[in-house]
Design a protein around this motif. Sequence first.
Motif, PDB file in Angstrom:
ATOM      1  N   ILE A  32      41.025 -14.707  22.441  1.00 52.41           N
ATOM      2  CA  ILE A  32      41.814 -13.562  22.891  1.00 52.41           C
ATOM      3  C   ILE A  32      43.257 -13.730  22.428  1.00 52.41           C
ATOM      4  O   ILE A  32      43.875 -14.775  22.654  1.00 52.41           O
ATOM      5  CB  ILE A  32      41.761 -13.412  24.425  1.00 52.41           C
ATOM      6  CG1 ILE A  32      40.315 -13.169  24.871  1.00 52.41           C
ATOM      7  CG2 ILE A  32      42.652 -12.258  24.898  1.00 52.41           C
ATOM      8  CD1 ILE A  32      40.116 -13.059  26.376  1.00 52.41           C
ATOM      9  N   LYS A  59      35.167 -22.570  34.800  1.00 48.58           N
ATOM     10  CA  LYS A  59      34.301 -21.528  35.372  1.00 48.58           C
ATOM     11  C   LYS A  59      35.062 -20.207  35.408  1.00 48.58           C
ATOM     12  O   LYS A  59      36.285 -20.210  35.569  1.00 48.58           O
ATOM     13  CB  LYS A  59      33.910 -21.909  36.804  1.00 48.58           C
ATOM     14  CG  LYS A  59      33.204 -23.257  36.922  1.00 48.58           C
ATOM     15  CD  LYS A  59      31.705 -23.074  36.813  1.00 48.58           C
ATOM     16  CE  LYS A  59      30.941 -24.388  36.790  1.00 48.58           C
ATOM     17  NZ  LYS A  59      31.150 -25.212  35.587  1.00 48.58           N
ATOM     18  N   LEU A  75      30.959 -13.637  38.142  1.00 44.07           N
ATOM     19  CA  LEU A  75      31.261 -12.840  36.947  1.00 44.07           C
ATOM     20  C   LEU A  75      30.357 -13.292  35.801  1.00 44.07           C
ATOM     21  O   LEU A  75      30.082 -14.471  35.645  1.00 44.07           O
ATOM     22  CB  LEU A  75      32.721 -13.110  36.572  1.00 44.07           C
ATOM     23  CG  LEU A  75      33.391 -12.137  35.606  1.00 44.07           C
ATOM     24  CD1 LEU A  75      33.535 -10.775  36.259  1.00 44.07           C
ATOM     25  CD2 LEU A  75      34.792 -12.664  35.242  1.00 44.07           C
ATOM     26  N   ASP A  77      29.132 -12.245  31.465  1.00 46.04           N
ATOM     27  CA  ASP A  77      29.454 -11.489  30.262  1.00 46.04           C
ATOM     28  C   ASP A  77      28.991 -10.047  30.390  1.00 46.04           C
ATOM     29  O   ASP A  77      27.875  -9.804  30.830  1.00 46.04           O
ATOM     30  CB  ASP A  77      28.757 -12.133  29.053  1.00 46.04           C
ATOM     31  CG  ASP A  77      29.777 -12.553  28.011  1.00 46.04           C
ATOM     32  OD1 ASP A  77      30.948 -12.177  28.147  1.00 46.04           O
ATOM     33  OD2 ASP A  77      29.383 -13.256  27.069  1.00 46.04           O
ATOM     34  N   ASP A  79      30.384  -7.807  32.376  1.00 47.90           N
ATOM     35  CA  ASP A  79      30.978  -7.209  33.576  1.00 47.90           C
ATOM     36  C   ASP A  79      32.381  -6.688  33.240  1.00 47.90           C
ATOM     37  O   ASP A  79      33.062  -7.261  32.405  1.00 47.90           O
ATOM     38  CB  ASP A  79      31.102  -8.247  34.703  1.00 47.90           C
ATOM     39  CG  ASP A  79      29.764  -8.589  35.327  1.00 47.90           C
ATOM     40  OD1 ASP A  79      28.779  -7.879  35.044  1.00 47.90           O
ATOM     41  OD2 ASP A  79      29.699  -9.570  36.094  1.00 47.90           O
ATOM     42  N   VAL A  81      36.237  -6.364  33.540  1.00 52.19           N
ATOM     43  CA  VAL A  81      37.250  -7.329  33.965  1.00 52.19           C
ATOM     44  C   VAL A  81      38.634  -6.688  33.853  1.00 52.19           C
ATOM     45  O   VAL A  81      38.933  -6.030  32.871  1.00 52.19           O
ATOM     46  CB  VAL A  81      37.170  -8.595  33.071  1.00 52.19           C
ATOM     47  CG1 VAL A  81      38.451  -9.397  33.112  1.00 52.19           C
ATOM     48  CG2 VAL A  81      36.005  -9.475  33.479  1.00 52.19           C
TER      49      VAL A  81
HETATM   50  C1  HEC Z   1      40.350 -20.631  31.424  1.00 45.85           C
HETATM   51  C2  HEC Z   1      40.499 -19.282  31.969  1.00 45.85           C
HETATM   52  C3  HEC Z   1      39.340 -18.330  31.824  1.00 45.85           C
HETATM   53  C4  HEC Z   1      38.006 -18.572  32.028  1.00 45.85           C
HETATM   54  C5  HEC Z   1      37.317 -19.874  32.411  1.00 45.85           C
HETATM   55  C6  HEC Z   1      37.326 -17.321  31.801  1.00 45.85           C
HETATM   56  N1  HEC Z   1      38.230 -16.349  31.475  1.00 45.85           N
HETATM   57 FE1  HEC Z   1      37.801 -14.431  30.968  1.00 45.85          FE
HETATM   58  N2  HEC Z   1      39.741 -14.127  30.478  1.00 45.85           N
HETATM   59  C7  HEC Z   1      40.780 -15.009  30.713  1.00 45.85           C
HETATM   60  C8  HEC Z   1      42.022 -14.433  30.269  1.00 45.85           C
HETATM   61  C9  HEC Z   1      43.387 -15.079  30.353  1.00 45.85           C
HETATM   62  C10 HEC Z   1      41.700 -13.161  29.761  1.00 45.85           C
HETATM   63  C11 HEC Z   1      42.666 -12.146  29.168  1.00 45.85           C
HETATM   64  C12 HEC Z   1      43.076 -11.208  30.242  1.00 45.85           C
HETATM   65  C13 HEC Z   1      44.251 -10.343  29.857  1.00 45.85           C
HETATM   66  O1  HEC Z   1      44.381 -10.015  28.663  1.00 45.85           O
HETATM   67  O2  HEC Z   1      45.025  -9.984  30.747  1.00 45.85           O
HETATM   68  C14 HEC Z   1      40.251 -12.992  29.917  1.00 45.85           C
HETATM   69  C15 HEC Z   1      39.545 -11.845  29.557  1.00 45.85           C
HETATM   70  C16 HEC Z   1      38.209 -11.626  29.835  1.00 45.85           C
HETATM   71  C17 HEC Z   1      37.494 -10.397  29.557  1.00 45.85           C
HETATM   72  C18 HEC Z   1      38.089  -9.134  28.960  1.00 45.85           C
HETATM   73  C19 HEC Z   1      38.242  -9.257  27.494  1.00 45.85           C
HETATM   74  C20 HEC Z   1      39.124  -8.164  26.931  1.00 45.85           C
HETATM   75  O3  HEC Z   1      39.155  -8.075  25.709  1.00 45.85           O
HETATM   76  O4  HEC Z   1      39.783  -7.423  27.675  1.00 45.85           O
HETATM   77  C21 HEC Z   1      36.218 -10.551  30.003  1.00 45.85           C
HETATM   78  C22 HEC Z   1      35.070  -9.548  29.927  1.00 45.85           C
HETATM   79  C23 HEC Z   1      36.129 -11.893  30.562  1.00 45.85           C
HETATM   80  N3  HEC Z   1      37.362 -12.525  30.439  1.00 45.85           N
HETATM   81  C24 HEC Z   1      34.997 -12.436  31.153  1.00 45.85           C
HETATM   82  C25 HEC Z   1      34.862 -13.763  31.514  1.00 45.85           C
HETATM   83  C26 HEC Z   1      33.621 -14.369  31.986  1.00 45.85           C
HETATM   84  C27 HEC Z   1      32.303 -13.630  32.173  1.00 45.85           C
HETATM   85  C28 HEC Z   1      33.895 -15.696  32.196  1.00 45.85           C
HETATM   86  C29 HEC Z   1      32.944 -16.807  32.611  1.00 45.85           C
HETATM   87  C30 HEC Z   1      31.762 -16.970  31.768  1.00 45.85           C
HETATM   88  C31 HEC Z   1      35.300 -15.917  31.864  1.00 45.85           C
HETATM   89  N4  HEC Z   1      35.853 -14.728  31.489  1.00 45.85           N
HETATM   90  C32 HEC Z   1      35.948 -17.136  31.934  1.00 45.85           C
HETATM   91  C33 HEC Z   1      40.654 -16.268  31.243  1.00 45.85           C
HETATM   92  C34 HEC Z   1      39.473 -16.913  31.486  1.00 45.85           C
END
Ligand code: HEC
Length: 153
Positions: A32, A59, A75, A77, A79, A81
């Motif tokens: 990202i 997690k 949560l 994949d 879903d 967010v």
């Molecule tokens: C280490 C931290 C972290 C973990 C662990 C994590 N995420 Fe994220 N995720 C983020 C961040 C930071 C963003 C970016 C959000 C933003 O742009 O404001 C994000 C974005 C997302 C997005 C949106 C993507 C987009 O392009 O807008 C999704 C869907 C998502 N996460 C799902 C998951 C799922 C399902 C899991 C577990 C399998 C997970 N995340 C685990 C930190 C995390």
Amino acid sequence: MRQSRIFAVLVLGLALVFSAAALYAAAAPEVIKMQAPYPHKKPIVMFSHKKHSTQYGAKCGDCHHDKDHKPLTTLKDGDPVQKCIVCHKLPGEAPPAALKGLTGAARTKKEVTYHATAMHDNCRECHKAWNKKNNKKPNEGAPIACNKCHAGK
Ligand code: HEC
Ligand code: HEC
Ligand code: HEC
Ligand code: HEC
């Protein structure tokens, strides 16, 4: 005639509902580009989202929570967010003046209204804890130094 028109309206309505759902149910991308909508002074952070949950043992609920700060532990994949900035609304890092006189929980509460401070809190606190647990020096393991994350593109 009248009935078929009602039916057509229903079908159209359903199609709209489903296409809207598809827009929000984004799969998490592998990397990202962390570029919230405010001006950036530092190089942009490329965050290895997928590696964090597949290789580094993080997690979903370690980073994603609801409006009451309850971890989103179930949560998965696909879903929908919300972006962090939806709730951590203020741009950049918390300026010292905004934190004057605040300590402990009250300070944290104020700090994390600023987007970048909330991100630093989330990313670096875990990195620090992980390095400590795994006996890594600050820049051997999970990155703490500015330019290790703000590597830029
Ligand atoms: C280490 C931290 C972290 C973990 C662990 C994590 N995420 Fe994220 N995720 C983020 C961040 C930071 C963003 C970016 C959000 C933003 O742009 O404001 C994000 C974005 C997302 C997005 C949106 C993507 C987009 O392009 O807008 C999704 C869907 C998502 N996460 C799902 C998951 C799922 C399902 C899991 C577990 C399998 C997970 N995340 C685990 C930190 C995390
Ligand atoms: C663990 C990774 C990480 C480290 C280490 C880190 N940052 Fe950040 N920083 C981020 C993320 C993620 C954002 C949010 C960027 C976004 O989503 O727009 C951010 C945002 C910022 C912002 C606001 C955006 C901008 O470019 O003006 C500043 C300022 C900043 N960081 C400064 C620093 C400084 C100074 C250091 C070292 C003392 C540092 N950061 C260390 C991850 C990191
Ligand atoms: C739906 C709203 C909402 C979203 C979206 C959200 N947060 Fe939060 N977050 C909160 C609330 C509420 C708190 C508790 C703040 C308080 O104590 O007043 C919080 C607290 C935090 C804290 C402080 C934890 C501590 O040390 O007390 C961090 C760090 C944080 N969020 C990071 C994130 C990150 C990273 C994202 C995006 C992946 C995110 N938040 C998305 C509502 C949200
Ligand atoms: C729950 C714990 C946790 C959180 C939260 C977390 N990380 Fe990490 N991160 C790790 C671990 C563990 C490693 C791997 C350390 C190793 O194997 O050397 C890592 C490695 C990294 C690396 C270097 C390797 C790579 O994949 O690029 C970067 C950069 C990084 N994290 C950025 C971030 C950013 C940015 C955030 C916040 C948006 C974040 N991390 C949040 C645990 C976490």
